[in-house]
Design a protein around this motif. Structure first.
Motif, PDB file in Angstrom:
ATOM      1  N   LEU A 297       0.801  -1.226   0.000  1.00 44.33           N
ATOM      2  CA  LEU A 297       0.000   0.000   0.000  1.00 44.33           C
ATOM      3  C   LEU A 297       0.837   1.281   0.000  1.00 44.33           C
ATOM      4  O   LEU A 297       0.285   2.373   0.100  1.00 44.33           O
ATOM      5  CB  LEU A 297      -0.931   0.027   1.213  1.00 44.33           C
ATOM      6  CG  LEU A 297      -2.069  -0.989   1.222  1.00 44.33           C
ATOM      7  CD1 LEU A 297      -2.874  -0.851   2.500  1.00 44.33           C
ATOM      8  CD2 LEU A 297      -2.952  -0.813   0.009  1.00 44.33           C
TER       9      LEU A 297
ATOM     10  N   THR B 154     -11.582   1.646  -0.471  1.00 46.55           N
ATOM     11  CA  THR B 154     -10.269   1.977  -1.031  1.00 46.55           C
ATOM     12  C   THR B 154      -9.929   1.166  -2.271  1.00 46.55           C
ATOM     13  O   THR B 154      -8.944   1.469  -2.939  1.00 46.55           O
ATOM     14  CB  THR B 154      -9.163   1.763   0.018  1.00 46.55           C
ATOM     15  OG1 THR B 154      -9.203   0.405   0.457  1.00 46.55           O
ATOM     16  CG2 THR B 154      -9.317   2.703   1.180  1.00 46.55           C
TER      17      THR B 154
ATOM     18  N   LYS C  68      -4.462  -5.931  -4.290  1.00 44.43           N
ATOM     19  CA  LYS C  68      -3.253  -5.837  -3.466  1.00 44.43           C
ATOM     20  C   LYS C  68      -3.351  -6.757  -2.254  1.00 44.43           C
ATOM     21  O   LYS C  68      -2.370  -7.383  -1.865  1.00 44.43           O
ATOM     22  CB  LYS C  68      -3.001  -4.395  -3.032  1.00 44.43           C
ATOM     23  CG  LYS C  68      -2.613  -3.499  -4.179  1.00 44.43           C
ATOM     24  CD  LYS C  68      -2.359  -2.086  -3.703  1.00 44.43           C
ATOM     25  CE  LYS C  68      -2.080  -1.197  -4.866  1.00 44.43           C
ATOM     26  NZ  LYS C  68      -0.695  -0.901  -5.063  1.00 44.43           N
TER      27      LYS C  68
ATOM     28  N   SER D 216       2.205   2.790  -2.358  1.00 40.64           N
ATOM     29  CA  SER D 216       1.851   3.665  -3.482  1.00 40.64           C
ATOM     30  C   SER D 216       0.516   4.387  -3.258  1.00 40.64           C
ATOM     31  O   SER D 216       0.165   5.278  -4.018  1.00 40.64           O
ATOM     32  CB  SER D 216       1.790   2.848  -4.777  1.00 40.64           C
ATOM     33  OG  SER D 216       0.759   1.884  -4.679  1.00 40.64           O
ATOM     34  N   ARG D 217      -0.227   3.996  -2.223  1.00 37.61           N
ATOM     35  CA  ARG D 217      -1.509   4.652  -1.899  1.00 37.61           C
ATOM     36  C   ARG D 217      -1.475   5.101  -0.441  1.00 37.61           C
ATOM     37  O   ARG D 217      -1.948   4.399   0.454  1.00 37.61           O
ATOM     38  CB  ARG D 217      -2.651   3.661  -2.121  1.00 37.61           C
ATOM     39  CG  ARG D 217      -2.678   3.175  -3.576  1.00 37.61           C
ATOM     40  CD  ARG D 217      -3.831   2.324  -3.825  1.00 37.61           C
ATOM     41  NE  ARG D 217      -5.049   3.130  -3.705  1.00 37.61           N
ATOM     42  CZ  ARG D 217      -6.212   2.734  -4.135  1.00 37.61           C
ATOM     43  NH1 ARG D 217      -6.342   1.584  -4.712  1.00 37.61           N
ATOM     44  NH2 ARG D 217      -7.272   3.497  -3.998  1.00 37.61           N
TER      45      ARG D 217
ATOM     46  N   VAL E 136      -8.673  -1.944  -2.739  1.00 39.94           N
ATOM     47  CA  VAL E 136      -7.349  -2.568  -2.690  1.00 39.94           C
ATOM     48  C   VAL E 136      -7.456  -4.093  -2.613  1.00 39.94           C
ATOM     49  O   VAL E 136      -6.566  -4.757  -2.094  1.00 39.94           O
ATOM     50  CB  VAL E 136      -6.514  -2.024  -1.505  1.00 39.94           C
ATOM     51  CG1 VAL E 136      -6.157  -0.576  -1.709  1.00 39.94           C
ATOM     52  CG2 VAL E 136      -7.218  -2.231  -0.189  1.00 39.94           C
TER      53      VAL E 136
ATOM     54  N   SER F 295      -4.743   5.086   1.806  1.00 44.14           N
ATOM     55  CA  SER F 295      -5.143   3.726   2.150  1.00 44.14           C
ATOM     56  C   SER F 295      -4.213   3.157   3.215  1.00 44.14           C
ATOM     57  O   SER F 295      -4.649   2.463   4.136  1.00 44.14           O
ATOM     58  CB  SER F 295      -5.122   2.826   0.921  1.00 44.14           C
ATOM     59  OG  SER F 295      -6.025   3.278  -0.045  1.00 44.14           O
TER      60      SER F 295
END
Length: 172
Positions: free
Chosen positions: A65, A120, A125, A67-68, A122, A71
């Motif tokens: 996470l 989010t 991921k 890169s976000r 995700v 989140s």
């Protein structure tokens, strides 16, 4: 009021992390001699190191996470709530002189986690991090020989004979 003390011979609480040097001990790693020995090691290590495996898998998820950042911050807060409300407390949660049942806490945390996952977006991921975590758990669980492997192993008596050159013989 305090809860009664556990019996003196009781096993440690399974929700406690095991020491990381013990978890990462390279001298305890070896190849299993058979498939049944590998499954035995995996089940024993899953029982003993489950909290450590969960932490590793969560850390892998948090690294995905990076890169976000929003989140990441949200899930750090959720994981902190899980750790505090589920794993670190020994007594019931009390709000305004009312004891909150552990099942209610678990339900609310589960719903909060699912809402955060949906909001989010995700899921992919999370799936990738769960697969990577499962592979790490599988490799460590199979390669690490449990300390009590001689006593509880399905090959315990055979290994004892191999270890002592004369074997164990009864006197005649």
């Amino acid at each position: 009021m305090s809860s009664p003390a556990p019996p003196s011979g009781a096993a440690p609480t399974p929700s406690l992390l095991r020491p990381w040097p013990q978890f990462l001990d390279l001298s305890a790693l070896s190849l299993p001699i058979s498939l049944s020995e590998a499954t035995y090691r995996l089940t024993q290590n899953l029982r003993y190191f489950l909290p450590n495996y969960v932490v590793i898998t969560l850390l892998i998820f948090l690294v995905t996470l990076v890169s976000r950042p929003l989140s990441l911050i949200l899930f750090l807060c959720i994981f902190a709530a899980w750790i505090y409300l589920v794993f670190l407390r020994d007594e019931p949660l009390t709000i305004l002189d009312y004891d909150i049942d552990q099942k209610i806490i678990l339900g609310l945390l589960a719903v909060m986690t699912l809402v955060a996952l949906l909001w989010t977006k995700v899921w992919l991921k999370l799936l990738i991090s769960l697969i990577i975590g499962a592979v790490i758990v599988l490799i460590h669980g199979i390669l690490r020989a449990p300390e009590d492997s001689m006593e509880d192993s399905p090959y315990g008596s055979l290994l004892n004979v191999v270890d002592s050159p004369g074997g164990e013989h009864a006197s005649v």
